[in-house]
Design a protein around this motif. Structure first.
Motif, mmCIF file in Angstrom:
data_model
loop_
_atom_site.group_PDB
_atom_site.id
_atom_site.type_symbol
_atom_site.label_atom_id
_atom_site.label_comp_id
_atom_site.label_asym_id
_atom_site.label_seq_id
_atom_site.Cartn_x
_atom_site.Cartn_y
_atom_site.Cartn_z
ATOM 1 N N TRP A 1 0.870 -0.989 0.220
ATOM 2 C CA TRP A 1 0.387 0.072 -0.067
ATOM 3 C C TRP A 1 0.451 1.245 0.390
ATOM 4 O O TRP A 1 1.668 1.500 0.927
ATOM 5 C CB TRP A 1 -1.155 -0.101 1.147
ATOM 6 C CG TRP A 1 -1.477 -1.301 1.546
ATOM 7 C CD1 TRP A 1 -1.832 -2.516 2.698
ATOM 8 C CD2 TRP A 1 -3.461 -1.248 0.575
ATOM 9 N NE1 TRP A 1 -2.841 -2.887 2.139
ATOM 10 C CE2 TRP A 1 -3.516 -2.651 0.931
ATOM 11 C CE3 TRP A 1 -3.982 -0.623 -0.457
ATOM 12 C CZ2 TRP A 1 -4.660 -3.362 0.428
ATOM 13 C CZ3 TRP A 1 -4.956 -1.229 -0.434
ATOM 14 C CH2 TRP A 1 -4.891 -2.461 -0.468
ATOM 15 N N CYS A 2 0.642 2.070 -1.125
ATOM 16 C CA CYS A 2 1.719 3.308 -1.005
ATOM 17 C C CYS A 2 1.101 4.851 -1.137
ATOM 18 O O CYS A 2 1.913 5.577 -1.396
ATOM 19 C CB CYS A 2 2.108 3.272 -2.180
ATOM 20 S SG CYS A 2 1.659 3.271 -3.771
ATOM 21 N N PHE A 3 -0.407 4.792 -0.963
ATOM 22 C CA PHE A 3 -1.244 5.526 -0.594
ATOM 23 C C PHE A 3 -2.843 5.058 -0.666
ATOM 24 O O PHE A 3 -2.730 4.708 -0.186
ATOM 25 C CB PHE A 3 -1.588 5.827 -2.854
ATOM 26 C CG PHE A 3 -2.043 7.229 -3.573
ATOM 27 C CD1 PHE A 3 -1.409 8.157 -3.158
ATOM 28 C CD2 PHE A 3 -3.360 7.026 -3.348
ATOM 29 C CE1 PHE A 3 -1.834 9.751 -3.903
ATOM 30 C CE2 PHE A 3 -4.208 8.459 -3.934
ATOM 31 C CZ PHE A 3 -2.887 9.722 -3.827
ATOM 32 N N VAL A 4 -3.210 6.390 0.782
ATOM 33 C CA VAL A 4 -4.116 6.657 0.653
ATOM 34 C C VAL A 4 -4.724 7.840 1.033
ATOM 35 O O VAL A 4 -3.692 8.609 2.065
ATOM 36 C CB VAL A 4 -4.352 6.082 2.348
ATOM 37 C CG1 VAL A 4 -4.936 6.210 3.569
ATOM 38 C CG2 VAL A 4 -2.881 4.705 2.531
ATOM 39 N N GLY B 1 1.925 1.464 -13.541
ATOM 40 C CA GLY B 1 2.812 0.497 -12.483
ATOM 41 C C GLY B 1 2.189 -0.162 -10.654
ATOM 42 O O GLY B 1 2.762 0.055 -9.638
ATOM 43 N N LEU B 2 0.858 0.029 -10.859
ATOM 44 C CA LEU B 2 0.109 0.171 -9.758
ATOM 45 C C LEU B 2 -1.442 -0.173 -9.831
ATOM 46 O O LEU B 2 -1.896 -0.871 -11.495
ATOM 47 C CB LEU B 2 0.343 1.640 -8.978
ATOM 48 C CG LEU B 2 -0.209 2.918 -9.721
ATOM 49 C CD1 LEU B 2 -2.167 2.112 -9.821
ATOM 50 C CD2 LEU B 2 -0.042 3.939 -9.157
ATOM 51 N N MET C 1 -8.302 -2.025 -10.019
ATOM 52 C CA MET C 1 -8.173 -1.746 -11.428
ATOM 53 C C MET C 1 -6.110 -1.612 -11.311
ATOM 54 O O MET C 1 -5.683 -1.420 -10.503
ATOM 55 C CB MET C 1 -8.089 -0.029 -11.946
ATOM 56 C CG MET C 1 -7.528 0.080 -12.894
ATOM 57 S SD MET C 1 -8.088 2.078 -13.658
ATOM 58 C CE MET C 1 -7.069 2.194 -12.773
ATOM 59 N N THR C 2 -6.075 -2.828 -12.550
ATOM 60 C CA THR C 2 -4.448 -2.794 -12.596
ATOM 61 C C THR C 2 -3.784 -2.367 -13.476
ATOM 62 O O THR C 2 -4.477 -2.684 -14.222
ATOM 63 C CB THR C 2 -3.882 -4.248 -12.557
ATOM 64 O OG1 THR C 2 -4.826 -4.845 -10.963
ATOM 65 C CG2 THR C 2 -2.720 -4.533 -12.324
ATOM 66 N N ALA C 3 -3.215 -1.506 -13.509
ATOM 67 C CA ALA C 3 -2.458 -0.399 -14.283
ATOM 68 C C ALA C 3 -1.632 -1.320 -15.064
ATOM 69 O O ALA C 3 -1.463 -0.971 -16.343
ATOM 70 C CB ALA C 3 -2.379 1.045 -13.672
ATOM 71 N N LEU D 1 -7.405 3.933 -2.597
ATOM 72 C CA LEU D 1 -6.182 3.778 -2.364
ATOM 73 C C LEU D 1 -4.967 3.379 -3.139
ATOM 74 O O LEU D 1 -5.553 2.746 -4.282
ATOM 75 C CB LEU D 1 -6.322 2.261 -1.456
ATOM 76 C CG LEU D 1 -7.149 2.568 -0.195
ATOM 77 C CD1 LEU D 1 -7.853 1.113 0.141
ATOM 78 C CD2 LEU D 1 -6.257 2.865 0.869
ATOM 79 N N TRP D 2 -3.994 2.990 -3.643
ATOM 80 C CA TRP D 2 -2.792 2.691 -4.546
ATOM 81 C C TRP D 2 -1.879 1.316 -4.205
ATOM 82 O O TRP D 2 -1.846 1.696 -2.543
ATOM 83 C CB TRP D 2 -1.847 3.214 -4.854
ATOM 84 C CG TRP D 2 -2.829 4.782 -5.750
ATOM 85 C CD1 TRP D 2 -3.998 4.616 -6.161
ATOM 86 C CD2 TRP D 2 -1.839 5.757 -6.645
ATOM 87 N NE1 TRP D 2 -4.328 6.103 -6.814
ATOM 88 C CE2 TRP D 2 -2.945 6.544 -7.133
ATOM 89 C CE3 TRP D 2 -0.242 5.571 -6.160
ATOM 90 C CZ2 TRP D 2 -2.502 7.606 -7.293
ATOM 91 C CZ3 TRP D 2 0.054 7.245 -7.178
ATOM 92 C CH2 TRP D 2 -0.428 7.865 -8.174
ATOM 93 N N VAL D 3 -1.971 0.674 -4.362
ATOM 94 C CA VAL D 3 -0.685 -1.039 -4.402
ATOM 95 C C VAL D 3 0.018 -0.373 -5.402
ATOM 96 O O VAL D 3 0.190 -0.774 -6.505
ATOM 97 C CB VAL D 3 -1.694 -1.815 -4.306
ATOM 98 C CG1 VAL D 3 -0.543 -3.349 -4.172
ATOM 99 C CG2 VAL D 3 -2.553 -2.015 -3.851
ATOM 100 N N ALA D 4 1.476 -0.936 -4.934
ATOM 101 C CA ALA D 4 2.695 -0.390 -5.714
ATOM 102 C C ALA D 4 2.690 -2.008 -6.793
ATOM 103 O O ALA D 4 3.089 -2.918 -5.463
ATOM 104 C CB ALA D 4 3.582 -0.219 -4.672
#
Length: 310
Positions: A34-37, A60-61, A92-94, A116-119
């Motif tokens: 988790w890199c973004f909240v 990439g996320l 959504m997988t970029a 939220l973002w996942v790296a």
């Protein structure tokens, strides 16, 4: 354990929606992958304009959209069109590149939730983009109600597992609990965890976290004991194995170097000028809103975000 406090960030141009961002910050860049909240609302859509994000890119996320209240329409460049409501998750997988847009429908008067973002690890970040929408499974632990939207969690009804696709070990769950309650959640000892307080307050293993704060808990423990304060609480539990790769994050892109980010930006700007470039990596979104151009690159070399582990 440490307590992270948010900063206010405007999103969406002239009619910006203000969000409260706890990751990344100066103290910590990631919790697991988790890199973004971003935490927003509750906002009255009629007054604030709600969520109004025109087509914009990602690389990439993975993005994870989770609502406490409201209704949002998602559209993306792989052809997805999906409404999301509370209890449902959009993932959504970029991968190599995707564009999407998100808008409040206006049918529900209040917007409230998290983005939220996942790296993605280097071995996974070059996969083709794709989109998922799922109903999240539920369980209980004592008086607490839990909705698991990423990963697995063991509760009173046994272990429940979300259907979302992830590439590193992760956990994401919403927790609601009555005032004065105490309950213990079994967790993976290899995970680090973050507990975001949406409403109320909570003691996490004896340390107080209040509204909008995010409590960070290091790996090495097998349970989290949560004690709710004098008001009912809603919490977000995030966890994962520590993410050991260096990341370069800028605007909506995650890469591994300054030059790579420049390439992503140039490609997106070309797509914007051409109003959808079929030869580009981002594609186009069937959407009536204004495409969001990338900001100017900073006049300094972008450096990886990586903080020492405890």
């Amino acid at each position: 354990m440490s307590i992270l406090t948010p900063r206010d960030v405007p999103l969406g141009g002239l009619r910006a929606m203000t969000v409260r961002r706890t990751l990344p910050n100066r103290q910590r860049s990631t919790i697991g992958a988790w890199c973004f909240v971003d935490h927003y609302g509750p906002d009255e859509v009629e007054l604030s304009g709600g969520m109004n994000l025109g087509p914009h890119p990602h690389t990439g996320l993975q993005t994870v959209t989770w609502l406490f209240q409201g209704e949002v329409e998602h559209r993306d460049s792989v052809g997805s069109v999906q409404l999301i409501e509370p209890g449902q998750v959009n993932l959504m997988t970029a991968g190599t590149g995707i564009a999407h847009a998100e808008h409040s429908t206006g049918r529900v008067p209040v917007m409230h939730g998290v983005q939220l973002w996942v790296a993605l690890a280097d071995k996974d970040r070059h996969i083709p983009p794709f989109f998922e929408h799922h109903i999240a499974p539920r369980t209980t632990i004592g008086d607490a109600q839990l909705i698991v939207f990423v990963g697995s969690l063991t509760g009173d009804t046994g272990t429940v597992t979300a259907a979302t696709t992830t590439f590193t070990p992760l956990l994401g769950a919403e927790i609601t609990a009555p005032a004065g309650s105490t309950f213990t959640i079994p967790v993976n000892t290899t995970f680090e965890h973050g507990i975001l307080v949406d409403s109320g307050s909570v003691e996490v293993n004896g340390e107080l976290a209040e509204k909008d704060q995010l409590a960070y808990v290091e790996p090495g423990i097998d349970s989290l004991t949560l004690t709710i304060g004098d008001e009912p609480a809603r919490l977000l539990l995030l966890g994962g194995t520590p993410f050991e790769e260096e990341l370069v994050m800028w605007w909506n892109f995650i890469g591994r170097s300054h030059d790579e980010i420049v390439e992503f930006r140039n490609q997106w700007q070309e797509d914007v000028v051409l109003e959808g470039n079929p030869e580009g990596i981002f594609g186009s979104v069937e959407h009536g809103g204004t495409v969001i151009p990338a900001p100017e690159m900073p006049h300094v070399q972008l450096r990886p975000r990586k903080l020492p582990r405890p």
